[in-house]
Design a protein around this motif. Structure first.
Motif, PDB file in Angstrom:
ATOM      1  N   ALA A   1      11.139   4.953   5.978  1.00  0.00           N
ATOM      2  CA  ALA A   1      10.787   6.457   6.166  1.00  0.00           C
ATOM      3  C   ALA A   1      11.012   7.431   5.129  1.00  0.00           C
ATOM      4  CB  ALA A   1      12.224   6.927   7.229  1.00  0.00           C
ATOM      5  N   ALA A   2      11.723   7.153   4.036  1.00  0.00           N
ATOM      6  CA  ALA A   2      11.819   7.843   2.771  1.00  0.00           C
ATOM      7  C   ALA A   2      10.463   7.793   2.057  1.00  0.00           C
ATOM      8  CB  ALA A   2      12.956   7.227   2.084  1.00  0.00           C
ATOM      9  N   LEU A   3       9.908   6.681   2.002  1.00  0.00           N
ATOM     10  CA  LEU A   3       8.487   6.473   1.293  1.00  0.00           C
ATOM     11  C   LEU A   3       7.321   6.962   2.230  1.00  0.00           C
ATOM     12  CD1 LEU A   3       8.924   2.946  -0.015  1.00  0.00           C
ATOM     13  CD2 LEU A   3       8.763   4.978  -1.407  1.00  0.00           C
ATOM     14  N   GLU A   4       7.719   6.920   3.319  1.00  0.00           N
ATOM     15  CA  GLU A   4       6.404   7.443   4.192  1.00  0.00           C
ATOM     16  C   GLU A   4       6.156   9.174   4.266  1.00  0.00           C
ATOM     17  OE1 GLU A   4       5.914   5.655   7.922  1.00  0.00           O
ATOM     18  OE2 GLU A   4       4.935   4.214   7.137  1.00  0.00           O
ATOM     19  N   GLU A   5       7.752   9.711   3.932  1.00  0.00           N
ATOM     20  CA  GLU A   5       7.624  11.051   3.916  1.00  0.00           C
ATOM     21  C   GLU A   5       6.916  11.613   2.676  1.00  0.00           C
ATOM     22  OE1 GLU A   5       8.557  15.116   4.649  1.00  0.00           O
ATOM     23  OE2 GLU A   5       9.059  13.440   6.190  1.00  0.00           O
ATOM     24  N   ALA A   6       6.821  10.834   1.682  1.00  0.00           N
ATOM     25  CA  ALA A   6       6.348  11.271   0.391  1.00  0.00           C
ATOM     26  C   ALA A   6       4.787  10.701   0.195  1.00  0.00           C
ATOM     27  CB  ALA A   6       7.078  10.778  -0.759  1.00  0.00           C
TER      28      ALA A   6
ATOM     29  N   LEU B   1      13.094   7.106  -4.478  1.00  0.00           N
ATOM     30  CA  LEU B   1      13.494   7.631  -3.330  1.00  0.00           C
ATOM     31  C   LEU B   1      14.200   6.450  -2.462  1.00  0.00           C
ATOM     32  CD1 LEU B   1       9.713   8.918  -2.566  1.00  0.00           C
ATOM     33  CD2 LEU B   1      11.892  10.214  -2.350  1.00  0.00           C
ATOM     34  N   THR B   2      14.108   5.453  -2.685  1.00  0.00           N
ATOM     35  CA  THR B   2      14.865   4.314  -1.843  1.00  0.00           C
ATOM     36  C   THR B   2      16.318   3.801  -2.508  1.00  0.00           C
ATOM     37  OG1 THR B   2      13.577   2.407  -3.198  1.00  0.00           O
ATOM     38  CG2 THR B   2      12.604   3.467  -1.043  1.00  0.00           C
ATOM     39  N   GLY B   3      16.080   4.028  -3.806  1.00  0.00           N
ATOM     40  CA  GLY B   3      17.467   3.668  -4.418  1.00  0.00           C
ATOM     41  C   GLY B   3      17.314   2.052  -4.724  1.00  0.00           C
TER      42      GLY B   3
ATOM     43  N   ALA C   1      11.936  -4.575  -8.836  1.00  0.00           N
ATOM     44  CA  ALA C   1      12.122  -5.948  -8.477  1.00  0.00           C
ATOM     45  C   ALA C   1      12.323  -6.171  -7.022  1.00  0.00           C
ATOM     46  CB  ALA C   1      12.842  -6.719  -9.366  1.00  0.00           C
ATOM     47  N   THR C   2      13.187  -5.470  -6.551  1.00  0.00           N
ATOM     48  CA  THR C   2      13.330  -5.470  -4.894  1.00  0.00           C
ATOM     49  C   THR C   2      12.121  -4.890  -4.280  1.00  0.00           C
ATOM     50  OG1 THR C   2      15.782  -5.111  -5.430  1.00  0.00           O
ATOM     51  CG2 THR C   2      15.186  -4.650  -3.193  1.00  0.00           C
ATOM     52  N   LEU C   3      11.759  -3.843  -4.785  1.00  0.00           N
ATOM     53  CA  LEU C   3      10.767  -3.404  -4.056  1.00  0.00           C
ATOM     54  C   LEU C   3       9.419  -4.433  -4.082  1.00  0.00           C
ATOM     55  CD1 LEU C   3      10.265   0.494  -4.942  1.00  0.00           C
ATOM     56  CD2 LEU C   3      11.002  -0.401  -2.719  1.00  0.00           C
ATOM     57  N   GLY C   4       9.182  -4.866  -4.979  1.00  0.00           N
ATOM     58  CA  GLY C   4       8.269  -6.209  -5.250  1.00  0.00           C
ATOM     59  C   GLY C   4       8.416  -7.285  -4.289  1.00  0.00           C
ATOM     60  N   ARG C   5       9.752  -7.645  -4.172  1.00  0.00           N
ATOM     61  CA  ARG C   5       9.996  -8.610  -3.231  1.00  0.00           C
ATOM     62  C   ARG C   5       9.442  -8.211  -1.768  1.00  0.00           C
ATOM     63  NH1 ARG C   5      14.827  -8.517  -6.158  1.00  0.00           N
ATOM     64  NH2 ARG C   5      14.938 -10.013  -7.911  1.00  0.00           N
ATOM     65  N   TYR C   6       9.793  -6.957  -1.328  1.00  0.00           N
ATOM     66  CA  TYR C   6       9.352  -6.762  -0.093  1.00  0.00           C
ATOM     67  C   TYR C   6       8.014  -6.874   0.220  1.00  0.00           C
ATOM     68  CZ  TYR C   6      13.858  -4.429  -0.006  1.00  0.00           C
ATOM     69  OH  TYR C   6      15.375  -4.083  -0.077  1.00  0.00           O
ATOM     70  N   TYR C   7       7.049  -6.781  -0.898  1.00  0.00           N
ATOM     71  CA  TYR C   7       5.713  -7.023  -0.620  1.00  0.00           C
ATOM     72  C   TYR C   7       4.984  -8.292  -1.198  1.00  0.00           C
ATOM     73  CZ  TYR C   7       4.790  -4.215  -4.787  1.00  0.00           C
ATOM     74  OH  TYR C   7       4.965  -3.597  -6.106  1.00  0.00           O
ATOM     75  N   SER C   8       5.975  -9.070  -1.600  1.00  0.00           N
ATOM     76  CA  SER C   8       5.615 -10.274  -2.472  1.00  0.00           C
ATOM     77  C   SER C   8       4.975 -11.401  -1.218  1.00  0.00           C
ATOM     78  CB  SER C   8       6.645 -10.911  -3.107  1.00  0.00           C
ATOM     79  OG  SER C   8       6.382 -12.395  -3.544  1.00  0.00           O
ATOM     80  N   ASP C   9       4.096 -12.119  -1.466  1.00  0.00           N
ATOM     81  CA  ASP C   9       3.489 -13.125  -0.480  1.00  0.00           C
ATOM     82  C   ASP C   9       3.999 -14.451  -1.167  1.00  0.00           C
ATOM     83  OD1 ASP C   9       1.883 -13.473  -2.580  1.00  0.00           O
ATOM     84  OD2 ASP C   9      -0.017 -13.167  -1.734  1.00  0.00           O
TER      85      ASP C   9
ATOM     86  N   ALA D   1       0.739  -1.229   0.152  1.00  0.00           N
ATOM     87  CA  ALA D   1       0.298   0.051  -0.049  1.00  0.00           C
ATOM     88  C   ALA D   1       0.846   1.405  -0.183  1.00  0.00           C
ATOM     89  CB  ALA D   1      -1.002   0.239   1.202  1.00  0.00           C
ATOM     90  N   LEU D   2       2.120   1.031   0.827  1.00  0.00           N
ATOM     91  CA  LEU D   2       2.860   2.284   0.810  1.00  0.00           C
ATOM     92  C   LEU D   2       3.730   2.745  -0.483  1.00  0.00           C
ATOM     93  CD1 LEU D   2       4.361   4.599   2.302  1.00  0.00           C
ATOM     94  CD2 LEU D   2       5.989   2.518   3.048  1.00  0.00           C
ATOM     95  N   VAL D   3       3.831   1.576  -1.125  1.00  0.00           N
ATOM     96  CA  VAL D   3       4.738   1.643  -2.438  1.00  0.00           C
ATOM     97  C   VAL D   3       3.727   2.246  -3.478  1.00  0.00           C
ATOM     98  CG1 VAL D   3       5.820   0.444  -4.300  1.00  0.00           C
ATOM     99  CG2 VAL D   3       6.454  -0.062  -1.984  1.00  0.00           C
ATOM    100  N   LYS D   4       2.652   1.698  -3.477  1.00  0.00           N
ATOM    101  CA  LYS D   4       1.540   2.176  -4.604  1.00  0.00           C
ATOM    102  C   LYS D   4       1.026   3.405  -4.160  1.00  0.00           C
ATOM    103  CE  LYS D   4       0.395  -2.544  -6.084  1.00  0.00           C
ATOM    104  NZ  LYS D   4      -0.682  -3.564  -6.231  1.00  0.00           N
ATOM    105  N   ASP D   5       0.949   4.072  -3.067  1.00  0.00           N
ATOM    106  CA  ASP D   5       0.559   5.252  -2.700  1.00  0.00           C
ATOM    107  C   ASP D   5       1.678   6.271  -3.362  1.00  0.00           C
ATOM    108  OD1 ASP D   5       0.067   7.717  -1.439  1.00  0.00           O
ATOM    109  OD2 ASP D   5      -0.058   6.960   0.598  1.00  0.00           O
ATOM    110  N   VAL D   6       2.970   5.904  -3.067  1.00  0.00           N
ATOM    111  CA  VAL D   6       4.080   6.606  -3.627  1.00  0.00           C
ATOM    112  C   VAL D   6       4.097   6.476  -5.187  1.00  0.00           C
ATOM    113  CG1 VAL D   6       6.492   7.282  -3.744  1.00  0.00           C
ATOM    114  CG2 VAL D   6       5.224   6.828  -1.395  1.00  0.00           C
ATOM    115  N   GLY D   7       3.740   5.411  -5.547  1.00  0.00           N
ATOM    116  CA  GLY D   7       4.127   5.055  -7.224  1.00  0.00           C
ATOM    117  C   GLY D   7       5.456   4.316  -7.081  1.00  0.00           C
TER     118      GLY D   7
END
Length: 152
Positions: A56-61, A27-29, A33-41, A14-20
């Motif tokens: 922290a970086a994503l929630e700021e945005a 924002l995260t560098g 694929a890496t971001l996808g792994r963080y929320y993959s089930d 939800a956080l990643v999709k909120d930011v885009g």
């Protein structure tokens, strides 16, 4: 995967999709694929979670602190979201914080004086006092951050 892990992954998504996804990568560098792994089930990613600095970086945005809110809920903590954001960072440092602190405290005392005038603090008066107390707490947090910054 544990229920807690699944819950955190859903809020990470939800956080990643909120930011885009593209801005989240910048924002995260991290790659898509890496971001996808963080929320993959999927089972192979069940032990991978987003690092706290990325949160922290994503929630700021983001429009809402999704992961922080989820962590608070898991511990039974209630957060109050203050959607107001300052136009600029407070550059005045500790001196400005001390002035803001005294102003906020004066506002709290004025609100208290008005509330206690009849000897009874009503629910609405208590809510106003709580709001002022929360604002005072925010000034103290800003002051703490400035002091830590100056100490380093």
């Amino acid at each position: 995967m544990s229920k807690v892990g699944s819950y955190l992954k859903k809020h990470t998504e939800a956080l990643v999709k909120d930011v885009g996804i593209e801005p989240a990568c910048e924002l995260t560098g991290k790659s898509k694929a890496t971001l996808g792994r963080y929320y993959s089930d999927h089972e192979e990613h069940s032990d991978r979670f987003i690092p706290i600095d990325a949160v922290a970086a994503l929630e700021e945005a983001a429009s809402y602190p999704h992961v922080t809110g989820a962590l608070a809920e898991l511990k039974g903590i209630e957060l109050t979201f203050n959607g107001s954001r300052r136009n600029t960072d407070s550059e005045g440092g500790v001196n400005s914080d001390v002035i803001a602190l005294s102003q906020r405290f004066a506002m709290l005392m004025a609100e208290y004086q008005q509330s206690i005038e009849d000897g009874i603090i009503t629910v609405n008066e208590a809510k106003r006092l709580l709001r002022e107390t929360t604002q005072l707490q925010q000034v103290l947090i800003d002051m703490k951050l400035h002091l830590e910054e100056e100490a380093n």
